[in-house]
Write an enzyme that holds these catalytic residues in place. Structure first.
Site, PDB file in Angstrom:
ATOM      1  CB  SER A 200      -0.873  -0.041   1.254  1.00 12.78           C
ATOM      2  OG  SER A 200      -1.489   1.196   1.468  1.00 12.78           O
TER       3      SER A 200
ATOM      4  CE1 TYR B 241      -4.289  -3.094   5.622  1.00 13.87           C
ATOM      5  CE2 TYR B 241      -3.693  -0.793   5.242  1.00 13.87           C
ATOM      6  CZ  TYR B 241      -4.012  -2.039   4.747  1.00 13.87           C
ATOM      7  OH  TYR B 241      -4.021  -2.250   3.389  1.00 13.87           O
TER       8      TYR B 241
ATOM      9  CE  LYS C 225      -1.595  -4.594   3.352  1.00 11.46           C
ATOM     10  NZ  LYS C 225      -1.852  -5.922   2.782  1.00 11.46           N
TER      11      LYS C 225
END
Ligand code: NAD
Ligand code: WQD
Length: 338
Positions: A125, A150, A154
């Site tokens: 992302s 979150y 990544k």
């Protein structure tokens, strides 16, 4: 060639399954339906006239992952979408996010290590860049400390893959850093299906347009941008899906430069929140009820991709405009609610 798509009934996974089938790949989808519906399988079949193989299980069950790879020994590539993706929820339930996004990634890599050669595509992302110092953002821009668990999954996920590639030369991997995926398949058969109140801008807009939400809150108009609202790079999900096929082909044809590569996937064009609203109003022919409210904590001012590397190296380019994406999102919203 058989390709495993984890999270294959999700938003981006389902569109990628379609593009893979269109290119003649045999697709095996794995999903636990935690954030998707079994009906998506019918949608993929309706578009491609082929029903992908589907196995429903939770990838956190290591034994099941092992049995899956034993059963499908001929998997030529893995596209790993399965993950939890709600930023706010990740702050409240960090361990769920580390288990699902990191634990499962490790299981996948452990299985791929057993193979003579393995090809792996990872859903990363643009969140890894945080507020980048320069626009557009190139792949060499520094990775900034993550704002949420979150985002951290990544960043750490990329590191885990990079280390695995260093240690195992039979493993080739590409991390794809998506900017803001939006829109739906033009057939109206698959699209985004957010559960509950959408956190992302575009589904909130279409749900407001259809009357499911009363009003869109625009989070801040005092940012240092032309109209004061934040800027993002909204990429049509079908363009994004096609980039996965290009990345996979690169690995399968051994065209990769080193066994770990990173690509930005965006349009290269930044759009403000107000521009997205106006695009919606243009394609839907209706006014959107919105009001300006305070900034949302954690939001960055702007992020849009430098797409040169993906354009030149993958030979891929986003083709759809913001209006195309908003139109497809709106058509999809109307179909879902009809
Ligand atoms: P999504 O939630 O629509 O799809 C993910 C799918 O994975 C869902 O169908 C879910 O049921 C499944 N899944 C989750 N955990 C699982 C598990 N343990 N076992 C089996 N299946 C599981 O999300 P999406 O928008 O399609 O995103 C796909 C990937 O792209 C994710 O890794 C996400 O973090 C990443 N990503 C998404 C965006 C975005 O804005 N949509 C942006 C950047 C990166
Ligand atoms: C876009 C813009 C909001 C909702 C998030 C994740 C990121 C990535 C993509 C996966 C912002 C504004 C939004 C609303 C608004 N996902 N907005 N009113 O914040 O760029 O990124 O999704 O990796 O990790 O953080 O996307 O769609 O939430 O917001 O004004 O009701 O719309 O402030 O400027 P974002 P978004």
């Amino acid at each position: 060639m058989k390709i495993l798509v984890t999270g294959g009934l999700g938003f981006i996974g389902s569109h990628t399954a379609v593009e893979l089938q269109n290119e003649g790949f045999e697709v095996v989808l794995v999903d636990n339906l935690s954030n998707s519906s079994i009906d998506v399988l019918d949608g993929i079949e309706a578009i491609t006239h082929k029903r992908p193989i589907f196995e429903e299980f939770d990838l956190r069950e290591k034994q099941k992952v092992e049995s899956f790879f034993q059963k499908h020994g001929d998997i030529a590539g893995v596209i790993h979408f399965a993950a939890s993706k709600a930023v706010g929820e990740s702050v409240e339930k960090p361990l769920l996010y580390y288990e699902n996004n990191i634990g499962v990634l490790v299981y996948m890599l452990q299985e791929l290590k057993k193979k003579q050669s393995a090809n792996f595509i990872f859903s990363s992302s643009c969140t890894v860049y945080g507020q980048a110092d320069q626009m557009p953002i190139t792949e060499t821009a520094p990775v900034k400390p993550a704002e949420s668990p979150y985002g951290n999954t990544k960043q750490v996920g990329e590191e885990i893959i990079k280390d695995s590639c260093k240690a195992n030369s039979q493993l080739k991997a590409i991390a794809l850093r998506y900017f803001n995926p939006v829109g739906a398949h033009p057939s109206g058969k698959i699209g985004e299906l957010p559960i509950g109140v959408p956190q992302n801008l575009v589904p909130f807009i279409t749900q407001t347009g259809i009357g499911l939400r009363e009003q869109l809150s625009v989070f801040g108009d005092d940012y240092p941008t032309e109209d004061g609202t934040c800027i993002r790079d909204y990429i049509h999900v079908v363009d994004l899906a096609k980039a996965h096929v290009a990345a996979l082909q690169r690995l399968l044809k051994n065209k990769n430069d080193g066994n770990y590569e990173v690509f930005n996937l965006g349009t290269g064009k930044g759009s403000s929140v107000l521009e997205v609203i106006h695009s919606f109003e243009r394609v839907s022919g209706q006014k959107l009820n919105y009001k300006i409210v305070d900034r949302r904590p954690g939001d960055i001012t702007q992020a849009y991709a430098d797409t040169k590397k993906a354009n030149e190296v993958l030979g891929w380019k986003a083709e759809s405009t913001l209006d195309d994406a908003m139109k497809s999102a709106w058509e999809w919203e109307k179909i879902v609610r009809s």
